[in-house]
Design an enzyme around this catalytic site. Structure first.
Site, PDB file in Angstrom:
ATOM      1  N   ASP A   3       8.961  -7.806  -9.834  1.00  0.00           N
ATOM      2  CA  ASP A   3       8.772  -8.814  -8.783  1.00  0.00           C
ATOM      3  C   ASP A   3       9.725  -8.549  -7.629  1.00  0.00           C
ATOM      4  OD1 ASP A   3       7.926 -11.105  -7.455  1.00  0.00           O
ATOM      5  OD2 ASP A   3       9.112 -12.467  -8.686  1.00  0.00           O
ATOM      6  N   GLU A  52      10.455 -13.912   0.621  1.00  0.00           N
ATOM      7  CA  GLU A  52       9.378 -14.565  -0.135  1.00  0.00           C
ATOM      8  C   GLU A  52       9.923 -15.555  -1.158  1.00  0.00           C
ATOM      9  OE1 GLU A  52       6.513 -15.204  -3.408  1.00  0.00           O
ATOM     10  OE2 GLU A  52       8.455 -14.200  -3.514  1.00  0.00           O
ATOM     11  N   GLU A  53      11.060 -15.254  -1.731  1.00  0.00           N
ATOM     12  CA  GLU A  53      11.584 -16.090  -2.819  1.00  0.00           C
ATOM     13  C   GLU A  53      12.173 -17.413  -2.329  1.00  0.00           C
ATOM     14  OE1 GLU A  53      10.880 -15.484  -5.720  1.00  0.00           O
ATOM     15  OE2 GLU A  53      10.791 -13.334  -6.095  1.00  0.00           O
TER      16      GLU A  53
END
Length: 335
Positions: free
Chosen positions: A91, A122-123
């Site tokens: 990921d 994104e996280e």
């Protein structure tokens, strides 16, 4: 023979700490790697020296995309038990390496209408995707990479984050009748919400939520004058429907929206296994990049964990799948 060693590329990237907020070094490495391979590389500034990396050959009809930021804590790569371990291995740095290998295979066959979009953030809020969406090139399809156990996504849940705020009146705990407990109000509301009916969807199931943060009070011997909680809803339809239901607890507590990401339905391909997924991705914030697909090797069950990994055989198979997905999309675009 592939122009890059997929596992070596993934491992080198995993070994760069790109915890969200510290993606600069990984971005520079990726930009230099793509430039060395002959791509036209664009750095898309995001914030605090962080930037997305967009690499293209000719004007793209299909864009392969993923993120290169990771959750903490960072830990470096390791090869064992036929798996690549390390933060971001599944990921999504392993995915990134597989995507790039697929694009390189297509370039070797003469196909140059494929590009790479590699984003930060994104996280934690998808700020990289938000910036990228403003610079969309008019591509027809976006194939986003997240760990989906090598299945295409049929749909992904959206997300709604809300804060509940309760107000009370402080008093000595020996005379509670002279105060008003904000914590009691908040707890009562949280219990009440367990019995409330939330929207559902035939494919994605029922909306569910978790209480991620809770705070309140001054001291053990003081009736609490304030209390709050933050809830994360995994939504299956319009966020407004969930928010309207949540507001039924007002005026006991105030309900404030913090963040929303819509659910998404994806393009699928006959013959490729597909499933629905409960998580959110950058895709809702990249809607100007074309019809979305979502696919990636690796499991969400090991992402964000101390034993994050991706199987090497699955990583190598994903290269061929990405190539097939791109050719499918190009064929549709040509038709």
């Amino acid at each position: 023979m592939d122009s890059i060693d997929t596992v070596a590329f993934a491992r080198a990237l995993v070994d760069i700490d790109s915890t969200t907020g510290r993606e600069q070094a990984a971005g520079e490495w990726l930009a230099s790697q793509l430039s060395a391979l002959g791509y036209t590389v664009e750095r898309q500034p995001v914030a605090d020296g962080r930037f997305n990396v967009y690499g293209r050959l000719d004007e793209p009809r299909v864009v392969l995309s993923t993120h290169f930021d990771c959750v903490p804590p960072f830990f470096p790569s390791d090869l064992r038990d036929d798996c690549l371990f390390g933060r971001g291995s599944c990921d999504a740095k392993g995915i990134l390496a597989a995507q790039l290998t697929a694009v390189e295979r297509m370039r070797a066959s003469g196909e140059r209408r494929v590009a790479m979009l590699l984003v930060v953030g994104e996280e934690r809020g998808s700020d990289g995707a938000t910036v990228a969406n403003a610079a969309a090139p008019g591509s027809g399809f976006l194939i986003n990479g997240e760990p989906t156990d090598s299945r295409l996504a049929v749909a992904t849940r959206g997300m709604l984050r809300v804060r509940l705020d309760a107000q009370g009146r402080a008093a000595h705990s020996a005379v509670p009748e002279h105060g008003e407990s904000a914590i009691d109000k908040l707890v009562d509301v949280l219990v009440r919400m367990r019995a409330m009916e939330w929207p559902s969807d035939p494919q994605l199931g029922k909306t569910f939520y978790s209480v991620g943060l809770i705070a309140g009070g001054i001291a053990p011997n003081v009736i609490s004058p304030s209390a709050s909680a933050e809830l994360m809803f995994r939504i299956v339809g319009p966020a407004d429907d969930v928010l309207a239901t949540a507001r039924h607890v007002e005026p006991t507590v105030a309900v404030t929206e913090i963040l929303r990401v819509p659910m998404v339905r994806f393009h699928t391909v006959p013959g490729v296994p597909a499933a629905v997924f409960p998580f959110t991705t950058d895709v809702p914030l990249l809607d100007r990049w074309g019809t979305p697909l979502l696919f990636g090797p690796g499991s969400i069950l090991v992402a964000h964990t101390p034993h994050e990994h991706v199987r090497l055989d699955e990583l190598h198979r994903a290269i061929g799948t990405y190539e097939s997905l791109v050719r499918h999309c190009l064929a549709i675009g040509a038709g």
